[in-house]
Design a protein around this motif. Sequence first.
Motif, PDB file in Angstrom:
ATOM      1  N   ARG A   1       0.799  -1.211   0.000  1.00 32.38           N
ATOM      2  CA  ARG A   1       0.000   0.000   0.000  1.00 32.38           C
ATOM      3  C   ARG A   1       0.837   1.268   0.000  1.00 32.38           C
ATOM      4  O   ARG A   1       0.293   2.352   0.075  1.00 32.38           O
ATOM      5  N   ARG A   2       2.157   1.158  -0.023  1.00 32.57           N
ATOM      6  CA  ARG A   2       2.999   2.353   0.032  1.00 32.57           C
ATOM      7  C   ARG A   2       3.801   2.474  -1.255  1.00 32.57           C
ATOM      8  O   ARG A   2       4.161   1.481  -1.869  1.00 32.57           O
ATOM      9  N   PRO A   3       4.100   3.690  -1.680  1.00 26.41           N
ATOM     10  CA  PRO A   3       4.871   3.841  -2.916  1.00 26.41           C
ATOM     11  C   PRO A   3       6.324   3.460  -2.714  1.00 26.41           C
ATOM     12  O   PRO A   3       6.869   3.577  -1.625  1.00 26.41           O
ATOM     13  N   GLY A   4       6.962   3.002  -3.792  1.00 25.42           N
ATOM     14  CA  GLY A   4       8.382   2.729  -3.726  1.00 25.42           C
ATOM     15  C   GLY A   4       9.174   4.020  -3.634  1.00 25.42           C
ATOM     16  O   GLY A   4       8.826   5.030  -4.211  1.00 25.42           O
ATOM     17  N   LEU A   5      10.266   3.979  -2.888  1.00 27.20           N
ATOM     18  CA  LEU A   5      11.073   5.174  -2.667  1.00 27.20           C
ATOM     19  C   LEU A   5      12.505   4.940  -3.106  1.00 27.20           C
ATOM     20  O   LEU A   5      13.080   3.893  -2.830  1.00 27.20           O
ATOM     21  N   PRO A   6      13.122   5.890  -3.780  1.00 25.84           N
ATOM     22  CA  PRO A   6      14.547   5.773  -4.078  1.00 25.84           C
ATOM     23  C   PRO A   6      15.385   6.098  -2.859  1.00 25.84           C
ATOM     24  O   PRO A   6      14.858   6.374  -1.778  1.00 25.84           O
ATOM     25  N   ALA A   7      16.695   6.101  -3.027  1.00 21.45           N
ATOM     26  CA  ALA A   7      17.595   6.278  -1.894  1.00 21.45           C
ATOM     27  C   ALA A   7      17.457   7.652  -1.244  1.00 21.45           C
ATOM     28  O   ALA A   7      17.711   7.796  -0.050  1.00 21.45           O
ATOM     29  N   ASP A   8      17.072   8.668  -2.016  1.00 17.37           N
ATOM     30  CA  ASP A   8      17.005  10.003  -1.428  1.00 17.37           C
ATOM     31  C   ASP A   8      15.743  10.238  -0.618  1.00 17.37           C
ATOM     32  O   ASP A   8      15.541  11.310  -0.052  1.00 17.37           O
ATOM     33  N   GLY A   9      14.846   9.251  -0.555  1.00 18.77           N
ATOM     34  CA  GLY A   9      13.656   9.369   0.279  1.00 18.77           C
ATOM     35  C   GLY A   9      12.507  10.100  -0.365  1.00 18.77           C
ATOM     36  O   GLY A   9      11.476  10.275   0.261  1.00 18.77           O
ATOM     37  N   GLU A  10      12.636  10.533  -1.632  1.00 20.98           N
ATOM     38  CA  GLU A  10      11.545  11.220  -2.299  1.00 20.98           C
ATOM     39  C   GLU A  10      10.652  10.211  -3.021  1.00 20.98           C
ATOM     40  O   GLU A  10      11.081   9.120  -3.384  1.00 20.98           O
ATOM     41  N   ILE A  11       9.414  10.595  -3.216  1.00 31.84           N
ATOM     42  CA  ILE A  11       8.460   9.716  -3.876  1.00 31.84           C
ATOM     43  C   ILE A  11       8.856   9.515  -5.335  1.00 31.84           C
ATOM     44  O   ILE A  11       9.253  10.456  -6.011  1.00 31.84           O
ATOM     45  N   MET A  12       8.734   8.284  -5.789  1.00 29.42           N
ATOM     46  CA  MET A  12       8.967   8.016  -7.195  1.00 29.42           C
ATOM     47  C   MET A  12       7.777   8.504  -8.015  1.00 29.42           C
ATOM     48  O   MET A  12       6.641   8.382  -7.598  1.00 29.42           O
ATOM     49  N   LEU A  13       8.059   9.030  -9.174  1.00 22.85           N
ATOM     50  CA  LEU A  13       7.010   9.383 -10.121  1.00 22.85           C
ATOM     51  C   LEU A  13       7.280   8.636 -11.425  1.00 22.85           C
ATOM     52  O   LEU A  13       8.385   8.712 -11.966  1.00 22.85           O
ATOM     53  N   PRO A  14       6.277   7.908 -11.901  1.00 15.98           N
ATOM     54  CA  PRO A  14       4.978   7.692 -11.270  1.00 15.98           C
ATOM     55  C   PRO A  14       5.103   6.835 -10.018  1.00 15.98           C
ATOM     56  O   PRO A  14       6.032   6.048  -9.897  1.00 15.98           O
ATOM     57  N   VAL A  15       4.154   6.995  -9.096  1.00 14.53           N
ATOM     58  CA  VAL A  15       4.189   6.243  -7.848  1.00 14.53           C
ATOM     59  C   VAL A  15       4.160   4.755  -8.164  1.00 14.53           C
ATOM     60  O   VAL A  15       3.342   4.294  -8.949  1.00 14.53           O
ATOM     61  N   SER A  16       5.086   4.045  -7.567  1.00 10.55           N
ATOM     62  CA  SER A  16       5.184   2.611  -7.804  1.00 10.55           C
ATOM     63  C   SER A  16       5.128   1.877  -6.483  1.00 10.55           C
ATOM     64  O   SER A  16       5.451   2.432  -5.436  1.00 10.55           O
ATOM     65  N   PHE A  17       4.707   0.625  -6.547  1.00 12.65           N
ATOM     66  CA  PHE A  17       4.682  -0.191  -5.349  1.00 12.65           C
ATOM     67  C   PHE A  17       5.729  -1.290  -5.416  1.00 12.65           C
ATOM     68  O   PHE A  17       5.599  -2.330  -4.791  1.00 12.65           O
ATOM     69  N   THR A  18       6.756  -1.093  -6.204  1.00  6.22           N
ATOM     70  CA  THR A  18       7.848  -2.047  -6.302  1.00  6.22           C
ATOM     71  C   THR A  18       9.073  -1.341  -6.850  1.00  6.22           C
ATOM     72  O   THR A  18       8.969  -0.327  -7.541  1.00  6.22           O
ATOM     73  N   HIS A  19      10.235  -1.883  -6.520  1.00  5.06           N
ATOM     74  CA  HIS A  19      11.489  -1.383  -7.086  1.00  5.06           C
ATOM     75  C   HIS A  19      11.981  -2.267  -8.230  1.00  5.06           C
ATOM     76  O   HIS A  19      13.098  -2.094  -8.696  1.00  5.06           O
ATOM     77  N   ASP A  20      11.157  -3.219  -8.672  1.00  2.68           N
ATOM     78  CA  ASP A  20      11.549  -4.074  -9.778  1.00  2.68           C
ATOM     79  C   ASP A  20      11.795  -3.217 -11.016  1.00  2.68           C
ATOM     80  O   ASP A  20      10.936  -2.432 -11.437  1.00  2.68           O
ATOM     81  N   GLN A  21      12.966  -3.347 -11.618  1.00  2.30           N
ATOM     82  CA  GLN A  21      13.362  -2.461 -12.709  1.00  2.30           C
ATOM     83  C   GLN A  21      12.478  -2.622 -13.937  1.00  2.30           C
ATOM     84  O   GLN A  21      12.153  -1.641 -14.620  1.00  2.30           O
ATOM     85  N   GLN A  22      12.072  -3.846 -14.244  1.00  2.78           N
ATOM     86  CA  GLN A  22      11.210  -4.040 -15.403  1.00  2.78           C
ATOM     87  C   GLN A  22       9.848  -3.376 -15.204  1.00  2.78           C
ATOM     88  O   GLN A  22       9.304  -2.751 -16.115  1.00  2.78           O
ATOM     89  N   LEU A  23       9.287  -3.526 -13.992  1.00  3.98           N
ATOM     90  CA  LEU A  23       8.009  -2.870 -13.715  1.00  3.98           C
ATOM     91  C   LEU A  23       8.143  -1.361 -13.732  1.00  3.98           C
ATOM     92  O   LEU A  23       7.247  -0.646 -14.186  1.00  3.98           O
ATOM     93  N   ARG A  24       9.267  -0.844 -13.256  1.00  3.77           N
ATOM     94  CA  ARG A  24       9.479   0.599 -13.301  1.00  3.77           C
ATOM     95  C   ARG A  24       9.551   1.077 -14.751  1.00  3.77           C
ATOM     96  O   ARG A  24       8.996   2.118 -15.113  1.00  3.77           O
ATOM     97  N   ARG A  25      10.200   0.295 -15.611  1.00  2.89           N
ATOM     98  CA  ARG A  25      10.283   0.659 -17.025  1.00  2.89           C
ATOM     99  C   ARG A  25       8.890   0.607 -17.663  1.00  2.89           C
ATOM    100  O   ARG A  25       8.539   1.458 -18.499  1.00  2.89           O
ATOM    101  N   LEU A  26       8.088  -0.377 -17.260  1.00  2.00           N
ATOM    102  CA  LEU A  26       6.726  -0.457 -17.767  1.00  2.00           C
ATOM    103  C   LEU A  26       5.901   0.750 -17.326  1.00  2.00           C
ATOM    104  O   LEU A  26       5.120   1.310 -18.110  1.00  2.00           O
ATOM    105  N   ASP A  27       6.069   1.182 -16.068  1.00  2.00           N
ATOM    106  CA  ASP A  27       5.351   2.362 -15.585  1.00  2.00           C
ATOM    107  C   ASP A  27       5.711   3.601 -16.406  1.00  2.00           C
ATOM    108  O   ASP A  27       4.841   4.408 -16.750  1.00  2.00           O
ATOM    109  N   LEU A  28       6.996   3.767 -16.698  1.00  2.00           N
ATOM    110  CA  LEU A  28       7.431   4.939 -17.445  1.00  2.00           C
ATOM    111  C   LEU A  28       6.820   4.961 -18.843  1.00  2.00           C
ATOM    112  O   LEU A  28       6.373   6.003 -19.327  1.00  2.00           O
ATOM    113  N   THR A  29       6.788   3.810 -19.501  1.00  2.00           N
ATOM    114  CA  THR A  29       6.211   3.763 -20.847  1.00  2.00           C
ATOM    115  C   THR A  29       4.703   3.919 -20.823  1.00  2.00           C
ATOM    116  O   THR A  29       4.115   4.439 -21.780  1.00  2.00           O
ATOM    117  N   ALA A  30       4.045   3.485 -19.733  1.00  2.00           N
ATOM    118  CA  ALA A  30       2.593   3.649 -19.645  1.00  2.00           C
ATOM    119  C   ALA A  30       2.215   5.117 -19.476  1.00  2.00           C
ATOM    120  O   ALA A  30       1.237   5.594 -20.066  1.00  2.00           O
TER     121      ALA A  30
END
Length: 627
Positions: A327-356
């Motif tokens: 239920r919480r967004p994934g966060l990078p090392a600097d503690g800021e919210i990822m955009l788009p908000v993600s619920f995983t740090h999986d790189q493939q899913l993050r790439r899919l979010d960016l293309t969506a």
Amino acid sequence: MVEFLLGDGAWQGSLSAVLRNPALPMSVLAMLAARAKGQSRAAISRHALRAGADVPRLIAAAPAITAAELGKVVDGLRYGWEHRQDPGAAQATLAKMLRAFTTSSDIRCRALAAEAFPLIVGPRHRYTKGEVSATKLIADPEVAVLVALARNHHMRVLPESQEGLAVRRALLGHSAPRVRAAARRAGIHVLDSHILAALSAADGRPVPADPAASGVELADPLDDPSPSVRVTAIAGGIPEQDGARWARVLADPSPQVRKAAATRGYFTPSFVWTGLAEDPDPAVRAAVAHSRWAPAELQRRLLSDADPKVATAAEARDPLSLPVGVRRPGLPADGEIMLPVSFTHDQQLRRLDLTAVTLTLTQQHQLAIAARTNAEARAEARARVIACLGTSRAADWVANRWERWCDVFAVPAPAHSMIGLEHRLAAPFVGAASADDRVTGALALFDAVLGLAAAPGFAMPDHRSEHRSDALYTSGKEQNEQEAADLVLLTGPWEQVLLPTLVTVDTVYGPRTPAARHLLTTAARLPRARLDSLLTTRISIDDQRWRSARREAVDAVAGPHDQVYAAHFLFWDAVTVAELAAWQRPTDPLLADALWAAGAVVLYGEQMSAATVEILTSPCTAAGLLL
């Protein structure tokens, strides 16, 4: 040698071998027991208690024995297995043990007797029954013995006779603060008659009781000169409505008492929390930051505390700094919210979010063409993956994503099919065979999510390697040919049309994405008062004016490449930020709408009219957010 036995020897078995040696002198056993800790202490205790009939060995090992362990031995001799096997021998051992512990010159032995043996009132101990006299123990000059007596759970069932009440009064009114605090924590001032009166009153049949008849007259523990005793007033529970006593706690000169209000005060009222968060003692503020009961806005305020220990404690409780969950967004090392908000740090899913987020209508049409190739094979692969996910954590993660993506892409999902996890996973694909290009292209991205979530190595949202979907397939860690083919079928259209991509986390919403991320991260940590101001201002704006300004912002967020879904993704990012800020889910949609408007202005404010910018930024401006 002693250091070895109490260290590595306790794990290697050397200490146990020494303890089993019948020639081991009692003085050596006593020295080992006094210095033992952890595993070595447990080994000495087990060895001594196993030979319960050897009372001298028990006395020598007393520093390593706890009251709970000795109490189990006493219960076994009184009515347990040892008593059933040979009642006479058990009674003799019990009497010998009781006499040895109560008459020992060692304070530790007498304290164990006071806490582990059953209690009676009377002039002498009952050695044959294994019962010690609280009347005699109360005369012991050692504070440790009296503290142990107060902790004895049999104190709660002492008779309400003059002798029993005298023991209670002696402990509650003792000159040593440790004894008074232990007595109040144990609740020996609460009598059976008090409990009966309370239960009868709750049942509607109040029992008339004379408070003076109990013989236990107590002053308010907050009047006690010792801080440790005053703490028991909070541990015992002060009603939330008793503002006068809470005010006394807040004004107490001892930081120990004020700190207890943060660590133990489940019913601590809001004005006390506010005062504790502004306490001059950093230990008290750190306790507020650590407390599970403290208001979230106060803990966020302590993130900027001047004392580094307080700020560190607040960061540990801050939802943006907690391990990433479903239920919480994934966060990078600097503690800021990822955009788009993600619920995983999986790189493939993050790439899919960016293309969506950056999907255009042309790309969506190309996805639809690619998705119609091998449509039947893809439907079969999808069914196998959904059945394989079952009710796993990965399946729940995917179903939660469907809730937002169905809204973003306007994919119809029948309401009746959203019941049950497997039905929720399959809901967006109902009627997929007859869907138009818009829906078919969107469902190609849904298929890619399913394929990546079921792939071995997919990182679940809490970063713990043991919670991966590697075990979803029955074939073990290695993919078989069928599983590999399913993954290719489900992710093929996405990879064919949208990969590779030049979009990064800093450009997904345009060149000002980092500024928008910083704004939303700051908003997620706003105190409640500023959130209320933001929401109040948003409510006061005329709906027609707001809708008109919002339409202009939606067109601007699409950017120069007509990324028609970017505004919708940004809104759901704002929804997550609003939930984190308000610390509730779901939260007021107007709060998310106001945060979305501020993010849109930060991203593309130069493409909007001045009137639109003024309307959209007024809620955040009222809350003190700098855009």
